[in-house]
Design an enzyme around this catalytic site. Structure first.
Site, short mmCIF file in Angstrom:
data_model
loop_
_atom_site.label_atom_id
_atom_site.label_comp_id
_atom_site.label_asym_id
_atom_site.label_seq_id
_atom_site.Cartn_x
_atom_site.Cartn_y
_atom_site.Cartn_z
N ASP A 1 20.70 45.39 -6.52
CA ASP A 1 20.40 46.75 -6.07
C ASP A 1 21.26 47.74 -6.87
OD1 ASP A 1 19.70 49.04 -4.70
OD2 ASP A 1 20.16 48.27 -2.73
N ASP A 2 20.59 48.57 -7.68
CA ASP A 2 21.27 49.59 -8.49
C ASP A 2 22.09 48.99 -9.63
OD1 ASP A 2 20.20 51.29 -6.62
OD2 ASP A 2 22.10 52.11 -5.92
N CYS B 1 14.79 52.62 -4.62
CA CYS B 1 14.67 51.36 -3.89
C CYS B 1 13.30 51.03 -3.29
CB CYS B 1 15.70 51.32 -2.77
SG CYS B 1 17.40 51.56 -3.32
N ARG C 1 10.67 48.06 -4.70
CA ARG C 1 10.54 46.80 -3.96
C ARG C 1 9.09 46.56 -3.53
NH1 ARG C 1 15.83 45.06 -2.55
NH2 ARG C 1 17.24 46.47 -3.64
N LYS D 1 18.39 42.44 1.42
CA LYS D 1 17.86 43.79 1.65
C LYS D 1 16.34 43.78 1.63
CE LYS D 1 17.81 48.46 -0.27
NZ LYS D 1 18.42 49.41 -1.23
N HIS E 1 14.02 46.94 3.02
CA HIS E 1 13.74 48.35 2.71
C HIS E 1 12.26 48.67 2.52
CE1 HIS E 1 15.96 52.12 1.02
NE2 HIS E 1 15.34 52.33 2.16
N SER F 1 18.99 50.19 3.03
CA SER F 1 20.18 50.33 2.19
C SER F 1 21.46 50.29 3.02
CB SER F 1 20.12 51.62 1.39
OG SER F 1 19.08 51.58 0.44
N HIS G 1 24.74 48.54 -4.74
CA HIS G 1 24.49 49.84 -4.09
C HIS G 1 25.76 50.22 -3.31
CE1 HIS G 1 22.71 52.82 -1.40
NE2 HIS G 1 21.54 52.73 -2.03
N ASP H 1 16.33 46.45 -8.88
CA ASP H 1 15.29 47.35 -8.40
C ASP H 1 15.20 48.66 -9.18
OD1 ASP H 1 17.69 48.38 -7.41
OD2 ASP H 1 16.90 48.84 -5.42
N ASN H 2 16.31 49.09 -9.75
CA ASN H 2 16.34 50.31 -10.56
C ASN H 2 17.67 50.37 -11.28
OD1 ASN H 2 16.46 51.50 -7.33
ND2 ASN H 2 18.29 51.76 -8.60
N LYS I 1 19.55 55.60 -12.22
CA LYS I 1 18.76 55.57 -10.99
C LYS I 1 18.21 56.96 -10.65
CE LYS I 1 19.24 54.79 -6.00
NZ LYS I 1 20.05 54.21 -4.92
#
Length: 475
Positions: free
Chosen positions: A45-46, A85, A89, A142, A144, A167, A241, A293-294, A314
């Site tokens: 994540d991130d 996010c 996803r 996660k 989301h 998140s 994240h 994810d990004n 991001k």
């Protein structure tokens, strides 16, 4: 020869063909099982394009991910379908741009605890497709994609779920006057995020100092379960994240500080998963993907990551927001140490996995993911030549071949307005991955081609209600 001996010989002559058929049937079954590889998707994540040692970071140690790259394939031009996010996803698990499912918005960029929407029941998730192909399925980490019961993993094809439903910075309870200072010295008590097992909350607030470790243990437990069926495991870490947390074993270990500690624990986690597959004799029949994810959340300075040589991070549709550090590992099938410069997307994980499983990719809707098997096995060219960049519902840019045209630009965060470009700004990404040099005036024919490609894509998009804009109180 006695009558009894003759009878035994006749019985053996009769049974021999049956034994032969049975052996052949068992071989066919074994071959069929071998043709259905297990699939593991590990999602950070991130995580930034430049945050792993194997992608160039000078002080974060990632020996297990480095080994994964050495034993498998490293993708240098692999994309998420969104720069934040929830939509990214949704794209991974449906194989479709989020504009098609309503999992994006221009008002709310992601789902929140006060959101009433989530992934529509009409979508065919990767878990649902794999389950239909005979796989057992688990989601760890996660989610989301909606926290109400009908949107949770167990309502969308997963046999089990263990994780935080959104998140890890949501459900904040710390005094708002603290502002971003809470991220400089984060404490578990500053947030009230729930940890869930299936549909039940088992801990609140979740002890985030142990969350990466517990996700890893849960993933390993699933892998070691009944192995009569092939399995699909979606392991989605909440880190890196913000707020950043790591277990005591990784505290102050990285030269990169807290952020590096977090990445190095994720690297450890990947190593644990791969070693379990080896120990269980499953490595030759399991494909493992690692991606994010990004891009990195740059506004958090040292608490955010790095996009390396890529522009922005991001939230933006510049390369740093959507090009991800991606690895694929499948011993005996993916040639070791391969670096692929072919285009790919997390949406392609959807189609590739279903095809490898012998399942059915939906034909009643547009599926944007393509089958990357020829790339993985080095048996043919990559089928992806185009990538569309969305920010919410806005088509901001398009890539075709090495060329990327930005029709609209805007920094990832801040009050600066959207800026429309006519003609669009144009970059040759293979010559200029940092998107520094606009060459639009020198290539009007390329501009024309990319405009036509964008218009062709727009014609495939049918408007659907945004799930992100549904309030929690709406029935």
């Amino acid at each position: 020869m006695t009558r009894s001996a003759l009878s035994r010989r006749m019985n053996l002559n009769f049974l021999f063909p049956l034994f032969t058929l049975l052996a052949a049937f068992m071989q066919i079954n074994a071959a069929h099982a071998e043709s259905k590889p297990n699939v593991v998707v590990i999602y950070a994540d991130d995580l930034g394009y430049g945050d792993l040692a194997c992608f160039g970071h000078p002080t974060i140690k990632t020996p297990h991910l480095d080994q994964m790259a050495e034993e498998g394939m490293k993708f240098t031009q692999f994309y998420s379908a969104a720069p934040v996010c929830t939509p990214s996803r949704a794209a991974l698990l449906t194989g479709r741009y989020p504009i098609r499912s309503g999992m994006c918005s221009d008002k709310r960029r992601v789902l929140f605890p006060d959101s009433g929407g989530g992934i529509p029941a009409s979508e065919v998730t990767l878990a649902e497709a794999m389950k239909s192909a005979g796989y057992r399925t688990a989601c760890v980490g996660k989610w989301h994609l909606g926290h109400l019961p009908q949107f949770l993993p167990t309502s969308n094809g997963f046999d089990s779920y263990f994780g935080i439903p959104y998140s890890n910075d949501m459900d904040r309870v710390a005094d708002r006057k603290m502002g971003r200072k809470i991220f400089l010295d984060p404490k578990v008590k500053y947030w009230n995020v729930p940890l869930m097992r299936d549909t039940d909350i088992v801990e609140q607030p979740a002890d985030q100092t142990t969350i990466t470790k517990r996700y890893t243990e849960e993933a390993i437990k699933f892998i070691k379960q009944d192995q009569k069926q092939p399995f699909f495991l979606y392991l989605a870490h909440n880190m890196p994240h913000v707020p950043l947390f790591r277990s005591p074993a990784f505290a102050d270990k990285s030269l990169r500080g807290l952020y590096g500690d977090v990445i190095e624990e994720i690297d450890w986690s990947v190593g644990q998963v791969l070693q379990t597959l080896r120990d269980e004799g499953l490595d030759q029949n399991t494909i493992v993907w690692f991606s994010s994810d990004n891009g990195p959340w740059l506004i958090f300075d040292a608490q955010g990551g790095s996009a390396g040589l890529l522009r922005d991070g991001k939230g933006s549709t510049w390369e740093g927001g959507m090009r991800e550090p991606t690895l694929a590992w499948w011993p005996g099938h993916i040639p070791a140490g391969t670096v692929s410069q072919e285009q790919g997307s997390t949406m392609d994980i959807y189609t590739t996995s279903i095809k490898l499983a012998g399942g059915a990719v939906p034909t009643d809707r547009v599926v944007d993911g393509v089958d990357l098997t020829p790339v993985l096995t080095q048996s043919g060219p990559g089928p992806r030549d185009e990538m569309v960049y969305y920010r919410g519902t806005k088509l901001m840019a398009i890539r075709k071949g090495p060329w990327k045209a930005h029709f609209i630009t805007k920094p990832a965060y801040g009050r600066e307005p959207f800026k429309e470009h006519d003609p669009p700004v144009l970059y040759h990404l293979e010559h200029d991955p940092s998107e520094k040099y606009d060459v639009a005036k020198d290539h009007p024919e390329v501009i024309k081609e990319l405009k036509a490609a964008a218009e062709k894509h727009r014609k495939t998009v049918k408007p659907v209600p945004s799930q992100l804009e549904i309030p929690l109180t709406q029935k």
